[in-house]
Design a protein around this motif. Structure first.
Motif, PDB file in Angstrom:
ATOM      1  N   ARG A  75      50.364  39.112  27.048  1.00  0.00           N
ATOM      2  CA  ARG A  75      49.269  40.065  26.827  1.00  0.00           C
ATOM      3  C   ARG A  75      49.285  41.201  27.838  1.00  0.00           C
ATOM      4  NH1 ARG A  75      42.826  38.416  26.414  1.00  0.00           N
ATOM      5  NH2 ARG A  75      42.050  40.526  25.972  1.00  0.00           N
ATOM      6  N   TRP A  76      49.588  40.875  29.100  1.00  0.00           N
ATOM      7  CA  TRP A  76      49.555  41.863  30.182  1.00  0.00           C
ATOM      8  C   TRP A  76      50.876  41.814  30.952  1.00  0.00           C
ATOM      9  CZ3 TRP A  76      44.681  38.739  30.720  1.00  0.00           C
ATOM     10  CH2 TRP A  76      43.611  39.332  30.008  1.00  0.00           C
ATOM     11  N   PRO A  77      51.940  42.389  30.410  1.00  0.00           N
ATOM     12  CA  PRO A  77      53.263  42.273  31.047  1.00  0.00           C
ATOM     13  C   PRO A  77      53.415  43.051  32.344  1.00  0.00           C
ATOM     14  CG  PRO A  77      53.370  43.675  29.087  1.00  0.00           C
ATOM     15  CD  PRO A  77      52.011  43.057  29.096  1.00  0.00           C
ATOM     16  N   THR A  78      52.497  43.970  32.633  1.00  0.00           N
ATOM     17  CA  THR A  78      52.556  44.709  33.897  1.00  0.00           C
ATOM     18  C   THR A  78      51.154  44.766  34.501  1.00  0.00           C
ATOM     19  OG1 THR A  78      52.014  46.935  33.080  1.00  0.00           O
ATOM     20  CG2 THR A  78      54.307  46.200  32.840  1.00  0.00           C
ATOM     21  N   PRO A  79      51.056  45.070  35.797  1.00  0.00           N
ATOM     22  CA  PRO A  79      49.735  45.217  36.408  1.00  0.00           C
ATOM     23  C   PRO A  79      48.871  46.258  35.703  1.00  0.00           C
ATOM     24  CG  PRO A  79      51.422  45.079  38.111  1.00  0.00           C
ATOM     25  CD  PRO A  79      52.137  45.190  36.802  1.00  0.00           C
ATOM     26  N   ALA A  80      49.469  47.373  35.293  1.00  0.00           N
ATOM     27  CA  ALA A  80      48.698  48.428  34.637  1.00  0.00           C
ATOM     28  C   ALA A  80      48.077  47.949  33.333  1.00  0.00           C
ATOM     29  CB  ALA A  80      49.584  49.652  34.385  1.00  0.00           C
ATOM     30  N   ASP A  81      48.776  47.065  32.631  1.00  0.00           N
ATOM     31  CA  ASP A  81      48.228  46.531  31.385  1.00  0.00           C
ATOM     32  C   ASP A  81      46.953  45.733  31.648  1.00  0.00           C
ATOM     33  OD1 ASP A  81      50.292  47.520  29.639  1.00  0.00           O
ATOM     34  OD2 ASP A  81      51.601  45.958  30.444  1.00  0.00           O
ATOM     35  N   LEU A  82      46.976  44.927  32.699  1.00  0.00           N
ATOM     36  CA  LEU A  82      45.769  44.166  33.041  1.00  0.00           C
ATOM     37  C   LEU A  82      44.672  45.089  33.550  1.00  0.00           C
ATOM     38  CD1 LEU A  82      44.210  41.554  33.461  1.00  0.00           C
ATOM     39  CD2 LEU A  82      45.360  41.297  35.672  1.00  0.00           C
ATOM     40  N   ALA A  83      45.033  46.045  34.387  1.00  0.00           N
ATOM     41  CA  ALA A  83      44.039  46.956  34.953  1.00  0.00           C
ATOM     42  C   ALA A  83      43.323  47.748  33.869  1.00  0.00           C
ATOM     43  CB  ALA A  83      44.712  47.902  35.945  1.00  0.00           C
ATOM     44  N   PRO A 139      37.433  30.608  38.700  1.00  0.00           N
ATOM     45  CA  PRO A 139      37.657  31.865  37.963  1.00  0.00           C
ATOM     46  C   PRO A 139      37.573  33.123  38.814  1.00  0.00           C
ATOM     47  CG  PRO A 139      35.485  30.946  37.461  1.00  0.00           C
ATOM     48  CD  PRO A 139      36.231  29.891  38.219  1.00  0.00           C
ATOM     49  N   ARG A 140      37.084  33.007  40.052  1.00  0.00           N
ATOM     50  CA  ARG A 140      37.120  34.189  40.910  1.00  0.00           C
ATOM     51  C   ARG A 140      38.548  34.680  41.098  1.00  0.00           C
ATOM     52  NH1 ARG A 140      33.473  32.443  45.987  1.00  0.00           N
ATOM     53  NH2 ARG A 140      34.251  30.404  45.324  1.00  0.00           N
ATOM     54  N   ARG A 141      39.519  33.772  40.922  1.00  0.00           N
ATOM     55  CA  ARG A 141      40.923  34.175  41.019  1.00  0.00           C
ATOM     56  C   ARG A 141      41.272  35.216  39.957  1.00  0.00           C
ATOM     57  NH1 ARG A 141      44.219  28.730  40.783  1.00  0.00           N
ATOM     58  NH2 ARG A 141      42.597  28.237  39.243  1.00  0.00           N
ATOM     59  N   ALA A 142      40.651  35.085  38.766  1.00  0.00           N
ATOM     60  CA  ALA A 142      40.907  36.055  37.700  1.00  0.00           C
ATOM     61  C   ALA A 142      40.403  37.436  38.094  1.00  0.00           C
ATOM     62  CB  ALA A 142      40.248  35.592  36.403  1.00  0.00           C
ATOM     63  N   LEU A 143      39.216  37.490  38.698  1.00  0.00           N
ATOM     64  CA  LEU A 143      38.683  38.771  39.152  1.00  0.00           C
ATOM     65  C   LEU A 143      39.556  39.364  40.256  1.00  0.00           C
ATOM     66  CD1 LEU A 143      34.818  38.192  39.288  1.00  0.00           C
ATOM     67  CD2 LEU A 143      36.145  39.383  37.535  1.00  0.00           C
ATOM     68  N   ALA A 144      39.993  38.507  41.185  1.00  0.00           N
ATOM     69  CA  ALA A 144      40.855  38.986  42.267  1.00  0.00           C
ATOM     70  C   ALA A 144      42.174  39.516  41.717  1.00  0.00           C
ATOM     71  CB  ALA A 144      41.111  37.866  43.266  1.00  0.00           C
ATOM     72  N   LEU A 145      42.730  38.837  40.726  1.00  0.00           N
ATOM     73  CA  LEU A 145      43.988  39.273  40.133  1.00  0.00           C
ATOM     74  C   LEU A 145      43.805  40.608  39.413  1.00  0.00           C
ATOM     75  CD1 LEU A 145      46.921  38.611  39.708  1.00  0.00           C
ATOM     76  CD2 LEU A 145      46.285  37.122  37.809  1.00  0.00           C
ATOM     77  N   HIS A 146      42.692  40.767  38.732  1.00  0.00           N
ATOM     78  CA  HIS A 146      42.403  42.035  38.071  1.00  0.00           C
ATOM     79  C   HIS A 146      42.286  43.158  39.100  1.00  0.00           C
ATOM     80  CE1 HIS A 146      40.040  45.144  36.008  1.00  0.00           C
ATOM     81  NE2 HIS A 146      40.562  44.681  34.888  1.00  0.00           N
ATOM     82  N   ALA A 147      41.585  42.880  40.198  1.00  0.00           N
ATOM     83  CA  ALA A 147      41.434  43.888  41.257  1.00  0.00           C
ATOM     84  C   ALA A 147      42.779  44.224  41.886  1.00  0.00           C
ATOM     85  CB  ALA A 147      40.457  43.386  42.312  1.00  0.00           C
ATOM     86  N   ALA A 158      48.661  49.183  40.242  1.00  0.00           N
ATOM     87  CA  ALA A 158      48.888  50.246  39.269  1.00  0.00           C
ATOM     88  C   ALA A 158      48.594  51.622  39.862  1.00  0.00           C
ATOM     89  CB  ALA A 158      48.023  50.005  38.032  1.00  0.00           C
ATOM     90  N   GLU A 159      47.527  51.715  40.639  1.00  0.00           N
ATOM     91  CA  GLU A 159      47.082  53.014  41.130  1.00  0.00           C
ATOM     92  C   GLU A 159      47.779  53.456  42.416  1.00  0.00           C
ATOM     93  OE1 GLU A 159      42.867  52.625  41.492  1.00  0.00           O
ATOM     94  OE2 GLU A 159      42.512  52.718  39.314  1.00  0.00           O
ATOM     95  N   GLN A 160      48.136  52.506  43.275  1.00  0.00           N
ATOM     96  CA  GLN A 160      48.652  52.869  44.594  1.00  0.00           C
ATOM     97  C   GLN A 160      50.117  52.514  44.815  1.00  0.00           C
ATOM     98  OE1 GLN A 160      46.060  51.461  47.741  1.00  0.00           O
ATOM     99  NE2 GLN A 160      44.201  51.935  46.574  1.00  0.00           N
ATOM    100  N   HIS A 161      50.689  51.688  43.946  1.00  0.00           N
ATOM    101  CA  HIS A 161      52.074  51.246  44.159  1.00  0.00           C
ATOM    102  C   HIS A 161      52.973  51.525  42.953  1.00  0.00           C
ATOM    103  CE1 HIS A 161      51.174  49.164  47.964  1.00  0.00           C
ATOM    104  NE2 HIS A 161      50.041  48.779  47.385  1.00  0.00           N
ATOM    105  N   GLY A 162      52.559  52.475  42.118  1.00  0.00           N
ATOM    106  CA  GLY A 162      53.417  52.858  40.998  1.00  0.00           C
ATOM    107  C   GLY A 162      53.654  51.749  39.999  1.00  0.00           C
ATOM    108  N   ASN A 163      52.695  50.833  39.882  1.00  0.00           N
ATOM    109  CA  ASN A 163      52.785  49.716  38.936  1.00  0.00           C
ATOM    110  C   ASN A 163      53.880  48.711  39.311  1.00  0.00           C
ATOM    111  OD1 ASN A 163      51.559  48.491  36.675  1.00  0.00           O
ATOM    112  ND2 ASN A 163      53.158  49.227  35.298  1.00  0.00           N
ATOM    113  N   VAL A 164      54.278  48.719  40.591  1.00  0.00           N
ATOM    114  CA  VAL A 164      55.293  47.786  41.082  1.00  0.00           C
ATOM    115  C   VAL A 164      54.671  46.913  42.175  1.00  0.00           C
ATOM    116  CG1 VAL A 164      57.522  47.549  42.256  1.00  0.00           C
ATOM    117  CG2 VAL A 164      57.164  49.386  40.574  1.00  0.00           C
ATOM    118  N   VAL A 165      54.771  45.617  42.037  1.00  0.00           N
ATOM    119  CA  VAL A 165      54.251  44.703  43.054  1.00  0.00           C
ATOM    120  C   VAL A 165      54.965  44.981  44.374  1.00  0.00           C
ATOM    121  CG1 VAL A 165      54.036  42.289  43.763  1.00  0.00           C
ATOM    122  CG2 VAL A 165      53.678  42.918  41.372  1.00  0.00           C
ATOM    123  N   PRO A 166      54.236  45.249  45.442  1.00  0.00           N
ATOM    124  CA  PRO A 166      54.912  45.563  46.708  1.00  0.00           C
ATOM    125  C   PRO A 166      55.714  44.387  47.234  1.00  0.00           C
ATOM    126  CG  PRO A 166      52.538  45.353  47.028  1.00  0.00           C
ATOM    127  CD  PRO A 166      52.770  45.334  45.554  1.00  0.00           C
TER     128      PRO A 166
END
Length: 288
Positions: free
Chosen positions: A53-61, A78-86, A92-100
């Motif tokens: 469903r969300w193959p990249t961070p930007a898709d989830l964001a 479930p707070r982990r889900a919120l943390a993962l979304h954040a 997506a916004e600060q790292h060009g959609n690439v996990v640092p």
């Protein structure tokens, strides 16, 4: 202990999605967060559905936080889900959609602690860092210190101990991290270790000492789930996930008989950002 553990791991390791060639760093990050206090068997199907469903961070964001919480389903905490979304939003916004790759950059992401940052750097990018979880701590305590249990976590000491067994070679170091972790999960388990199947049984300090009983401080045990606020929170969350409209306070009342505990659990969900609303308008998952 590295060489026999790595040889054993390469022959006996479970076939898990995050160990397959080409598995993305984003998938590694998601898997590590899902695996916190959740069994592998429960994580694998949820992980695969999540990444479809969300193959990249930007898709989830791009999805509201409520969808992340809904998709988390019954993985727990479930707070982990919120943390993962954040975290996905920042990536997506600060790292060009690439996990640092850098541990400090990973630690700067919302909800990412020292273990997860190191695990992503090692298992996604192959960098050389010690990675320590409860299974690793148990193996090290027995094999190197001759103790039946690792006792309470001591981050700096635990990392130094794991560092002491890592080879200089990055690939071998990554395999050692994964191998010691797998050994603790499958063989050097807490209650009935399978020493006959252990690749380092002949050099285990605890075995050589005759398996002495642990007489030091013990790691704290998790509180009982049945009847706890955690259980009530989970029941309320199930109601919220199942509804596309606000759940009334009367409907919430049906999930648990103790009004005081129910109110406490509901208030904590609102406080944690997992629910929003009030008694007059009803409650729903966070919309962001």
């Amino acid at each position: 202990m590295s060489s026999p553990v790595v040889a054993w791991f390469r022959e006996q390791a479970r076939d898990l999605p995050w160990r397959r060639p080409g598995f993305p760093a984003w998938g590694t990050l998601v898997s590590e967060i899902m695996l916190q206090q959740t069994q592998v068997a429960r994580v694998v199907p949820r992980l695969e559905a999540w990444l479809t469903r969300w193959p990249t961070p930007a898709d989830l964001a791009a999805s509201p936080p409520s969808e992340a919480v809904r998709a988390w389903d019954r993985l727990g905490y479930p707070r982990r889900a919120l943390a993962l979304h954040a975290a996905a939003t920042v990536i997506a916004e600060q790292h060009g959609n690439v996990v640092p790759r850098d541990v400090d950059a990973l630690l700067a992401l919302p909800g990412i602690g020292d273990y997860t940052a190191r695990a992503v750097a090692v298992f996604a990018y192959g960098d050389r860092h010690p990675v320590v979880d409860v299974n690793v701590r148990r193996v090290l305590a027995r094999a190197l210190l001759g103790q039946g249990e690792p006792g309470p976590a001591k981050a700096k000491q635990d990392l130094r101990l794991m560092e002491s067994v890592l080879p200089a070679d990055r690939d071998e170091a990554a395999a050692t991290n994964a191998g010691v972790m797998e050994l603790g999960a499958l063989v050097c388990v807490a209650r009935a270790p399978a020493c006959d199947a252990c690749p380092i049984a002949d050099r285990c300090a605890w075995r050589a000492a005759g398996y002495p009983a642990h007489d030091g401080p013990r790691a704290p045990k998790q509180a009982r789930f049945a009847g706890s606020d955690r259980q009530v929170r989970g029941l309320i969350m199930a109601e919220l996930r199942a509804s596309d409209v606000p759940v009334t306070v009367d409907e919430v009342a049906l999930v648990w008989p103790d009004a005081e505990q129910r109110a406490r659990a509901l208030a904590s969900l609102v406080r944690d950002g997992l629910a929003e609303g009030d008694d007059a308008s009803g409650y729903r998952l966070p919309r962001g």
